[in-house]
Motif scaffolding. Structure first.
Motif, PDB file in Angstrom:
ATOM      1  N   THR A 177       0.837  -1.199   0.000  1.00 49.33           N
ATOM      2  CA  THR A 177       0.000   0.000   0.000  1.00 49.33           C
ATOM      3  C   THR A 177       0.871   1.248   0.000  1.00 49.33           C
ATOM      4  N   VAL A 178       0.659   2.103  -1.008  1.00 47.66           N
ATOM      5  CA  VAL A 178       1.524   3.278  -1.203  1.00 47.66           C
ATOM      6  C   VAL A 178       0.680   4.526  -1.454  1.00 47.66           C
ATOM      7  N   PRO A 179       1.284   5.715  -1.353  1.00 46.73           N
ATOM      8  CA  PRO A 179       0.531   6.934  -1.656  1.00 46.73           C
ATOM      9  C   PRO A 179      -0.056   6.862  -3.074  1.00 46.73           C
ATOM     10  N   ALA A 180      -1.219   7.462  -3.265  1.00 46.34           N
ATOM     11  CA  ALA A 180      -1.974   7.304  -4.520  1.00 46.34           C
ATOM     12  C   ALA A 180      -1.198   7.723  -5.766  1.00 46.34           C
ATOM     13  N   ASN A 181      -0.227   8.627  -5.636  1.00 43.15           N
ATOM     14  CA  ASN A 181       0.502   9.084  -6.840  1.00 43.15           C
ATOM     15  C   ASN A 181       1.767   8.260  -7.088  1.00 43.15           C
ATOM     16  N   MET A 182       1.937   7.188  -6.322  1.00 39.51           N
ATOM     17  CA  MET A 182       3.112   6.329  -6.501  1.00 39.51           C
ATOM     18  C   MET A 182       2.657   4.923  -6.933  1.00 39.51           C
ATOM     19  N   LYS A 183       3.610   4.132  -7.401  1.00 38.71           N
ATOM     20  CA  LYS A 183       3.301   2.746  -7.779  1.00 38.71           C
ATOM     21  C   LYS A 183       4.243   1.808  -7.030  1.00 38.71           C
ATOM     22  N   ASP A 184       3.742   0.610  -6.706  1.00 34.36           N
ATOM     23  CA  ASP A 184       4.634  -0.433  -6.212  1.00 34.36           C
ATOM     24  C   ASP A 184       4.798  -1.488  -7.281  1.00 34.36           C
ATOM     25  N   ILE A 185       6.063  -1.824  -7.567  1.00 33.81           N
ATOM     26  CA  ILE A 185       6.343  -2.909  -8.507  1.00 33.81           C
ATOM     27  C   ILE A 185       7.003  -4.037  -7.720  1.00 33.81           C
ATOM     28  N   SER A 186       6.330  -5.177  -7.683  1.00 37.42           N
ATOM     29  CA  SER A 186       6.873  -6.334  -6.980  1.00 37.42           C
ATOM     30  C   SER A 186       6.960  -7.518  -7.941  1.00 37.42           C
ATOM     31  N   ASN A 187       7.103  -8.711  -7.440  1.00 36.32           N
ATOM     32  CA  ASN A 187       7.323  -9.899  -8.267  1.00 36.32           C
ATOM     33  C   ASN A 187       6.017 -10.421  -8.857  1.00 36.32           C
ATOM     34  N   GLY A 188       6.157 -11.134  -9.995  1.00 39.48           N
ATOM     35  CA  GLY A 188       4.999 -11.802 -10.582  1.00 39.48           C
ATOM     36  C   GLY A 188       4.119 -10.892 -11.409  1.00 39.48           C
ATOM     37  N   VAL A 189       2.826 -11.193 -11.381  1.00 37.63           N
ATOM     38  CA  VAL A 189       1.839 -10.506 -12.220  1.00 37.63           C
ATOM     39  C   VAL A 189       0.954  -9.609 -11.359  1.00 37.63           C
ATOM     40  N   LEU A 190       0.660  -8.404 -11.858  1.00 42.06           N
ATOM     41  CA  LEU A 190      -0.208  -7.481 -11.113  1.00 42.06           C
ATOM     42  C   LEU A 190      -1.655  -7.965 -11.214  1.00 42.06           C
ATOM     43  N   ARG A 191      -2.194  -8.397 -10.058  1.00 38.55           N
ATOM     44  CA  ARG A 191      -3.576  -8.935 -10.045  1.00 38.55           C
ATOM     45  C   ARG A 191      -4.595  -7.809  -9.995  1.00 38.55           C
ATOM     46  N   SER A 192      -4.308  -6.799  -9.153  1.00 39.12           N
ATOM     47  CA  SER A 192      -5.266  -5.698  -9.017  1.00 39.12           C
ATOM     48  C   SER A 192      -4.606  -4.518  -8.317  1.00 39.12           C
ATOM     49  N   VAL A 193      -5.226  -3.340  -8.515  1.00 38.16           N
ATOM     50  CA  VAL A 193      -4.831  -2.131  -7.793  1.00 38.16           C
ATOM     51  C   VAL A 193      -6.085  -1.595  -7.108  1.00 38.16           C
TER      52      VAL A 193
END
Ligand SMILES: [Zn+2]
Length: 540
Positions: free
Chosen positions: A180-196
């Motif tokens: 969970t990050v501030p709305a104007n930022m993105k988190d990139i982690s491992n695997g596939v992005l399931r949802s935001v």
């Protein structure tokens, strides 16, 4: 991981610990409180707070009971604190022993049962001192009112920033990472992005799902105001989704530099077989440190230059033809993320093969001699200080020679195999035989020996467990050349290719006893440059 000290122009040896602490054992051993359960799944939920460099979150740990026991070990490094541990909705008692927590389970743990616990935690994690070598969490203000956050933790351990089973022998079969990050930022982690998920408090939660087993230190979070683009690589297993995440100010130069990614995938699929994580895709993510082999989320900080921060470690010029971080860190998808060491004492399984992948990449695009030039050129940074294999059970890696000496060891073994297609099939075979597994180094040695067509266990003993470089001693007498191995482990019997006088290259089969071969009218002998050995004319 990258070799240390290259930037300092000297390759300094790492002092080898000889005395180990209780904490080293709790970290490095398969303790009784770890051995009875098989980790199957993690769900990490974490909310970083840049205002005070703190984390709040929890890890859901699912596991299978292998044998009855009532105390489970979960690791979390100081100064982070466990708030509570819950199983089936009930809070559990636990004791802290340094960076390890021993949690007493109320429910009877029956063999074969699938269970789970959830560990809630918070605090200000260790700041990364010199990432990625001396990792932790980095908080870097981006000058636009936001903070870039990134994690790196090989060796130190992932328990530096989240609660987990911090030993490499046991991996989850899959994992969910929710940041969970501030709305104007993105988190990139491992695997596939399931949802935001848009939350009410001006934050967003990024849910990443990893469909494959993943090693602890490969799990990462990277938070920034990323720009991104995608492509599809047509590979051995079909369409591979490829995505890139960079800072807005670097977008244009990244689009040029990252053209090397499909080139890398082509070369490495040729040598090692299919990319091991088609289901999770391949990603390259910009970070404020040099780079790291985070599975399906390789991180990049090489400044969009070829070489190692613009330098060629081999001194031959070939290392300036490609981007060191793209090639080295991506090579780890095969050797580190697909085939993973159980104990860091066998870190050579990661680094020797991945270092070796640098010259295979060079060979694929610039020819066999260029690849050989590169690996031979790196010999100058070999220290031969301490053995490459470290100490088991105490989280102790061996010499940094696991990189360049490891690469030269593999290049030498290729010469002994003396059949390039067979050698390629051995490298591909390793990735099939040990697909998504954690291994002991001895398994890799045995596999290569079995498929090399001759027992090369003494070669591994020499280069992995000794610091001496084999010396081929020779002398000319009565129209013959006498030769033997010196400076070697007992039973060392590696074949070697030589040129006697101006004759044709030929293999000789030395041992530690003198042998001889016809050599009329000459007193010179040259060992093939591809063998990482020395030669010495013996005094007659
Ligand atoms: Zn590495």
């Amino acid at each position: 991981m990258l070799a240390v000290g290259l930037l300092l122009n000297s390759f300094y040896s790492v002092a080898q610990n000889t005395t180990f602490t209780h904490a080293d054992t709790l970290r490095g051993a398969i303790t009784a409180e770890r051995a009875w359960w098989d980790l199957t799944y993690y769900h990490l939920q974490v909310k970083p707070n840049a205002a005070d460099s703190s984390l709040t979150g929890s890890t859901l740990v699912q596991y299978k009971v292998l044998k009855p026991s009532q105390v489970i070990q979960i690791d979390l490094q100081e100064p982070l604190q466990v708030q509570k541990v819950v199983q089936d909705g009930r809070e559990l008692k636990y004791k802290r022993d340094g960076n390890a927590f021993f949690i007493t389970l109320n429910k009877e743990q029956k063999t074969g049962n699938k269970e789970s616990i959830e560990v809630f935690y918070s605090g200000r994690p260790r700041l990364a001192k010199r990432p990625p070598w001396d990792g932790g969490v980095q908080w870097v203000p981006n000058g636009k009112g936001n903070t870039i956050i990134s994690t790196s933790c090989q060796g130190l351990g992932s328990s530096v920033w989240w609660p987990c089973k911090d030993h490499m022998y046991d991996e989850p079969d899959s994992m969910m990472i929710s940041v969970t990050v501030p709305a104007n930022m993105k988190d990139i982690s491992n695997g596939v992005l399931r949802s935001v998920i848009d939350n009410d408090d001006q934050t967003k939660t990024f849910n990443w799902f990893v469909k494959n087993p993943i090693n602890n230190y490969g799990v990462n979070m990277n938070v920034a105001n990323y720009e991104s683009w995608d492509e599809v690589y047509k590979g051995e297993k079909g369409d591979l989704p490829v995505s890139y995440y960079v800072l807005p100010e670097n977008l244009e130069k990244a689009k040029v530099q990252f053209k090397q990614v499909p080139m890398m995938l082509k070369a490495f699929e040729h040598w090692f077989g299919p990319y091991p994580f088609y289901e999770d895709g391949y990603k390259l993510v910009e970070v404020p440190y040099l780079g790291m082999e985070h599975q399906s989320s390789v991180t990049y900080g090489n400044g969009y230059k070829d070489g190692y921060l613009g330098r060629d470690l081999s001194g031959t010029g070939w290392g300036l033809k490609w981007d060191f971080i793209i090639i080295h860190e991506s090579g780890h998808e095969w050797f580190a993320n697909n085939i993973t060491y159980k104990d860091v004492a066998d870190m050579w399984v990661h680094e020797s093969f991945t270092n070796y992948s640098e010259n295979l990449y060079t060979e694929f695009y610039f020819g066999k001699e260029a690849g050989a030039d590169y690996v031979i050129g790196t010999r100058k940074v070999i220290a031969n200080d301490i053995p490459i294999v470290g100490t088991y059970g105490v989280n102790q890696e061996g010499s940094k020679d696991m990189y360049y000496k490891g690469g030269n060891m593999l290049h030498t073994i290729r010469q002994v195999v003396n059949n390039d297609e067979k050698w390629r099939q051995i490298l591909r075979g390793l990735n099939k035989e040990f697909y998504h597994q954690t291994v002991d180094g001895s398994q890799i040695e045995a596999y290569v020996s079995k498929h090399a067509g001759r027992d090369i266990s003494k070669v591994f003993d020499q280069y992995l467990r000794d610091v001496r470089i084999p010396v081929l001693e020779y002398q000319f007498k009565n129209g013959a050349m006498q030769y033997r191995w010196a400076n070697v482990v007992d039973g060392f019997d590696m074949p070697v290719k030589v040129q006697i006088g101006s004759g044709k290259d030929q293999f000789i089969y030395p041992s530690t006893d003198w042998k001889s071969v016809k050599a009329k009218g000459t007193t010179t002998m040259k060992v093939d440059r591809n063998f990482y050995v020395e030669s010495k004319l013996a005094k007659s």
